[in-house]
Design a protein around this motif. Structure first.
Motif: not given
Length: 231
Positions: A36-43
Protein backbone atom coordinates in the motif's frame (compact mmCIF):
# COMPACT_ATOMS: atom_id res chain seq x y z
CA UNK A 1 19.56 12.87 -11.50
CA UNK A 2 16.02 11.66 -12.13
CA UNK A 3 14.14 10.20 -9.18
CA UNK A 4 12.14 7.15 -10.23
CA UNK A 5 9.24 5.90 -8.11
CA UNK A 6 8.31 2.46 -9.33
CA UNK A 7 7.85 -1.27 -8.86
CA UNK A 8 8.67 -4.35 -10.94
CA UNK A 9 5.50 -4.42 -13.04
CA UNK A 10 4.99 -4.09 -16.80
CA UNK A 11 4.23 -0.38 -16.51
CA UNK A 12 7.21 0.14 -14.25
CA UNK A 13 9.51 -1.77 -16.58
CA UNK A 14 8.57 0.49 -19.51
CA UNK A 15 10.23 3.42 -17.77
CA UNK A 16 13.10 1.35 -16.36
CA UNK A 17 13.95 0.21 -19.89
CA UNK A 18 13.66 3.72 -21.33
CA UNK A 19 15.98 5.17 -18.71
CA UNK A 20 18.50 2.42 -19.39
CA UNK A 21 18.22 2.83 -23.16
CA UNK A 22 18.76 6.58 -22.91
CA UNK A 23 21.65 6.27 -20.45
CA UNK A 24 20.11 8.82 -18.10
CA UNK A 25 21.24 8.76 -14.47
CA UNK A 26 18.42 7.87 -12.11
CA UNK A 27 17.77 6.94 -8.51
CA UNK A 28 15.20 4.23 -7.74
CA UNK A 29 12.59 4.53 -4.99
CA UNK A 30 10.68 1.27 -4.66
CA UNK A 31 6.93 1.70 -4.11
CA UNK A 32 5.71 -1.64 -2.76
CA UNK A 33 2.19 -1.78 -4.14
CA UNK A 34 1.40 -4.95 -2.17
CA UNK A 35 1.99 -3.06 1.07
CA UNK A 36 0.00 0.00 0.00
CA UNK A 37 2.93 2.40 -0.32
CA UNK A 38 1.24 3.90 -3.38
CA UNK A 39 -1.30 5.54 -1.07
CA UNK A 40 1.29 7.48 0.95
CA UNK A 41 0.70 11.26 0.77
CA UNK A 42 4.25 11.82 -0.45
CA UNK A 43 3.67 9.55 -3.43
CA UNK A 44 0.19 10.90 -4.16
CA UNK A 45 1.74 14.35 -4.41
CA UNK A 46 3.52 13.26 -7.60
CA UNK A 47 1.14 10.49 -8.74
CA UNK A 48 -2.43 11.49 -7.81
CA UNK A 49 -3.86 8.35 -9.42
CA UNK A 50 -1.89 6.25 -6.89
CA UNK A 51 -0.22 4.23 -9.66
CA UNK A 52 3.41 3.56 -10.47
CA UNK A 53 5.61 4.64 -12.16
CA UNK A 54 6.27 8.31 -11.57
CA UNK A 55 9.38 10.43 -11.95
CA UNK A 56 10.74 13.71 -10.69
CA UNK A 57 13.29 15.37 -12.96
CA UNK A 58 15.11 18.24 -11.22
CA UNK A 59 16.15 19.54 -14.63
CA UNK A 60 12.83 19.99 -16.35
CA UNK A 61 12.27 21.58 -19.77
CA UNK A 62 12.34 25.11 -18.31
CA UNK A 63 15.21 24.41 -15.95
CA UNK A 64 12.80 23.79 -13.08
CA UNK A 65 11.84 20.45 -11.49
CA UNK A 66 8.99 18.53 -13.11
CA UNK A 67 7.08 15.51 -11.83
CA UNK A 68 5.22 13.15 -14.12
CA UNK A 69 2.98 10.14 -13.71
CA UNK A 70 1.49 7.79 -16.36
CA UNK A 71 4.06 5.60 -18.08
CA UNK A 72 3.16 6.72 -21.61
CA UNK A 73 3.59 10.38 -20.68
CA UNK A 74 6.93 9.58 -19.08
CA UNK A 75 8.14 7.76 -22.20
CA UNK A 76 7.20 10.77 -24.33
CA UNK A 77 8.91 13.13 -21.93
CA UNK A 78 12.14 11.13 -21.87
CA UNK A 79 12.07 10.79 -25.66
CA UNK A 80 11.73 14.56 -25.94
CA UNK A 81 14.43 15.18 -23.37
CA UNK A 82 16.97 12.96 -25.10
CA UNK A 83 15.85 13.09 -28.72
CA UNK A 84 15.79 9.28 -28.84
CA UNK A 85 13.29 6.54 -29.75
CA UNK A 86 10.67 8.88 -31.24
CA UNK A 87 11.19 9.68 -34.93
CA UNK A 88 11.72 13.30 -35.87
CA UNK A 89 9.87 13.07 -39.19
CA UNK A 90 6.14 13.72 -38.92
CA UNK A 91 5.00 10.43 -40.46
CA UNK A 92 7.32 8.31 -38.33
CA UNK A 93 6.34 10.23 -35.21
CA UNK A 94 2.63 9.59 -35.64
CA UNK A 95 3.15 5.98 -36.64
CA UNK A 96 5.01 5.53 -33.37
CA UNK A 97 2.37 7.39 -31.37
CA UNK A 98 -0.47 5.27 -32.74
CA UNK A 99 1.24 2.10 -31.51
CA UNK A 100 2.05 3.73 -28.18
CA UNK A 101 -1.65 4.59 -27.81
CA UNK A 102 -2.52 1.03 -28.87
CA UNK A 103 -0.51 -0.18 -25.90
CA UNK A 104 -1.94 2.36 -23.47
CA UNK A 105 -5.55 1.85 -24.52
CA UNK A 106 -5.56 -1.83 -25.43
CA UNK A 107 -2.57 -4.00 -24.58
CA UNK A 108 -2.13 -2.78 -21.01
CA UNK A 109 -5.77 -2.67 -19.89
CA UNK A 110 -6.86 -5.87 -21.63
CA UNK A 111 -3.85 -7.98 -20.69
CA UNK A 112 -4.14 -6.61 -17.16
CA UNK A 113 -7.70 -7.90 -17.02
CA UNK A 114 -6.55 -11.24 -18.39
CA UNK A 115 -4.01 -11.45 -15.56
CA UNK A 116 -6.65 -10.53 -12.99
CA UNK A 117 -9.34 -13.00 -13.99
CA UNK A 118 -6.97 -15.84 -14.86
CA UNK A 119 -4.76 -15.53 -11.77
CA UNK A 120 -5.92 -13.17 -9.02
CA UNK A 121 -9.72 -13.14 -8.99
CA UNK A 122 -11.17 -14.90 -5.92
CA UNK A 123 -13.64 -16.69 -8.20
CA UNK A 124 -12.79 -18.21 -11.56
CA UNK A 125 -15.54 -16.74 -13.73
CA UNK A 126 -15.53 -18.61 -17.08
CA UNK A 127 -17.13 -15.72 -18.96
CA UNK A 128 -14.51 -13.23 -17.77
CA UNK A 129 -11.61 -15.64 -18.30
CA UNK A 130 -12.77 -16.44 -21.82
CA UNK A 131 -13.48 -12.80 -22.69
CA UNK A 132 -10.07 -11.48 -21.72
CA UNK A 133 -8.10 -14.51 -22.91
CA UNK A 134 -9.74 -14.17 -26.30
CA UNK A 135 -9.05 -10.45 -26.34
CA UNK A 136 -5.40 -11.11 -25.46
CA UNK A 137 -5.14 -13.49 -28.42
CA UNK A 138 -6.80 -10.95 -30.69
CA UNK A 139 -4.32 -8.24 -29.67
CA UNK A 140 -1.39 -10.61 -30.18
CA UNK A 141 -2.77 -11.28 -33.64
CA UNK A 142 -2.88 -7.56 -34.43
CA UNK A 143 0.73 -7.17 -33.37
CA UNK A 144 1.83 -10.31 -35.18
CA UNK A 145 0.39 -8.98 -38.44
CA UNK A 146 2.03 -5.61 -37.89
CA UNK A 147 5.46 -7.10 -37.35
CA UNK A 148 4.99 -9.36 -40.38
CA UNK A 149 4.40 -6.16 -42.38
CA UNK A 150 7.25 -4.07 -40.97
CA UNK A 151 9.70 -6.95 -40.69
CA UNK A 152 11.31 -5.33 -37.67
CA UNK A 153 9.55 -3.20 -35.06
CA UNK A 154 6.07 -2.02 -34.19
CA UNK A 155 6.16 1.34 -35.96
CA UNK A 156 8.50 0.41 -38.79
CA UNK A 157 12.17 -0.36 -39.27
CA UNK A 158 13.37 1.43 -36.11
CA UNK A 159 13.09 0.56 -32.43
CA UNK A 160 10.94 3.17 -30.66
CA UNK A 161 9.02 3.94 -27.49
CA UNK A 162 6.18 1.86 -28.95
CA UNK A 163 8.34 -1.26 -28.64
CA UNK A 164 9.49 -0.21 -25.19
CA UNK A 165 5.88 0.22 -24.06
CA UNK A 166 4.58 -3.08 -25.43
CA UNK A 167 7.43 -5.46 -24.61
CA UNK A 168 7.04 -5.68 -20.80
CA UNK A 169 3.38 -6.67 -21.09
CA UNK A 170 4.21 -9.61 -23.34
CA UNK A 171 6.73 -11.07 -20.88
CA UNK A 172 3.75 -12.69 -19.07
CA UNK A 173 2.44 -14.40 -22.19
CA UNK A 174 1.83 -17.69 -20.39
CA UNK A 175 -0.42 -15.99 -17.83
CA UNK A 176 -2.43 -14.57 -20.72
CA UNK A 177 -3.13 -17.95 -22.29
CA UNK A 178 -0.84 -17.36 -25.25
CA UNK A 179 0.98 -19.98 -27.32
CA UNK A 180 3.89 -18.32 -29.15
CA UNK A 181 3.59 -20.86 -31.95
CA UNK A 182 0.47 -18.99 -33.07
CA UNK A 183 2.36 -15.70 -33.46
CA UNK A 184 5.76 -16.38 -35.10
CA UNK A 185 6.46 -12.84 -36.34
CA UNK A 186 5.67 -11.35 -32.95
CA UNK A 187 7.82 -13.96 -31.21
CA UNK A 188 10.77 -12.98 -33.42
CA UNK A 189 10.18 -9.33 -32.47
CA UNK A 190 9.98 -10.28 -28.79
CA UNK A 191 13.32 -12.08 -29.01
CA UNK A 192 14.94 -9.10 -30.75
CA UNK A 193 13.80 -6.70 -28.07
CA UNK A 194 14.63 -9.06 -25.22
CA UNK A 195 18.20 -9.40 -26.48
CA UNK A 196 18.93 -5.68 -26.05
CA UNK A 197 21.31 -5.11 -23.10
CA UNK A 198 19.36 -2.08 -21.86
CA UNK A 199 16.16 -4.12 -21.86
CA UNK A 200 17.83 -6.86 -19.86
CA UNK A 201 19.02 -4.29 -17.32
CA UNK A 202 15.65 -2.56 -17.21
CA UNK A 203 13.60 -5.63 -16.35
CA UNK A 204 15.94 -6.36 -13.43
CA UNK A 205 15.18 -3.04 -11.73
CA UNK A 206 13.41 -3.87 -8.43
CA UNK A 207 12.84 -7.45 -9.65
CA UNK A 208 14.55 -8.87 -6.57
CA UNK A 209 12.06 -7.08 -4.31
CA UNK A 210 8.84 -8.13 -5.98
CA UNK A 211 7.17 -11.26 -4.65
CA UNK A 212 3.92 -12.92 -5.75
CA UNK A 213 0.81 -11.44 -4.18
CA UNK A 214 -0.28 -14.29 -1.94
CA UNK A 215 -1.85 -12.88 1.22
CA UNK A 216 -5.42 -11.67 1.49
CA UNK A 217 -4.11 -8.38 2.88
CA UNK A 218 -2.04 -7.78 -0.26
CA UNK A 219 -4.96 -8.63 -2.51
CA UNK A 220 -7.19 -6.29 -0.53
CA UNK A 221 -4.71 -3.46 -1.08
CA UNK A 222 -4.49 -4.13 -4.80
CA UNK A 223 -8.04 -5.15 -5.68
CA UNK A 224 -10.26 -4.39 -2.70
CA UNK A 225 -11.74 -1.44 -0.86
CA UNK A 226 -8.37 0.22 -0.31
CA UNK A 227 -8.33 1.18 -3.99
CA UNK A 228 -11.57 3.08 -3.70
CA UNK A 229 -11.10 5.10 -0.54
CA UNK A 230 -11.11 8.85 -1.05
CA UNK A 231 -7.79 10.46 -0.21
Amino acid sequence: MIDLYSWATPNGHKVHIMLEECGLPYRVHGIDIGKGEQFAPEFLAISPNNKIPAIVDPEGPDGQPISLFESGAILLYLAGKTGRFLPQDVRGKYQTLEWLMFQMGGVGPMLGQAHHFRIYAPEKLPYAVDRYTNEARRLYGVMDRQIACTGAYMAGSDYTIADIAIFPWLRSWQNQGIDWADFPALKAWFDRVEARPAVQRGVQVLADRRKPFRTEAEKEVLFGKAQYQRR
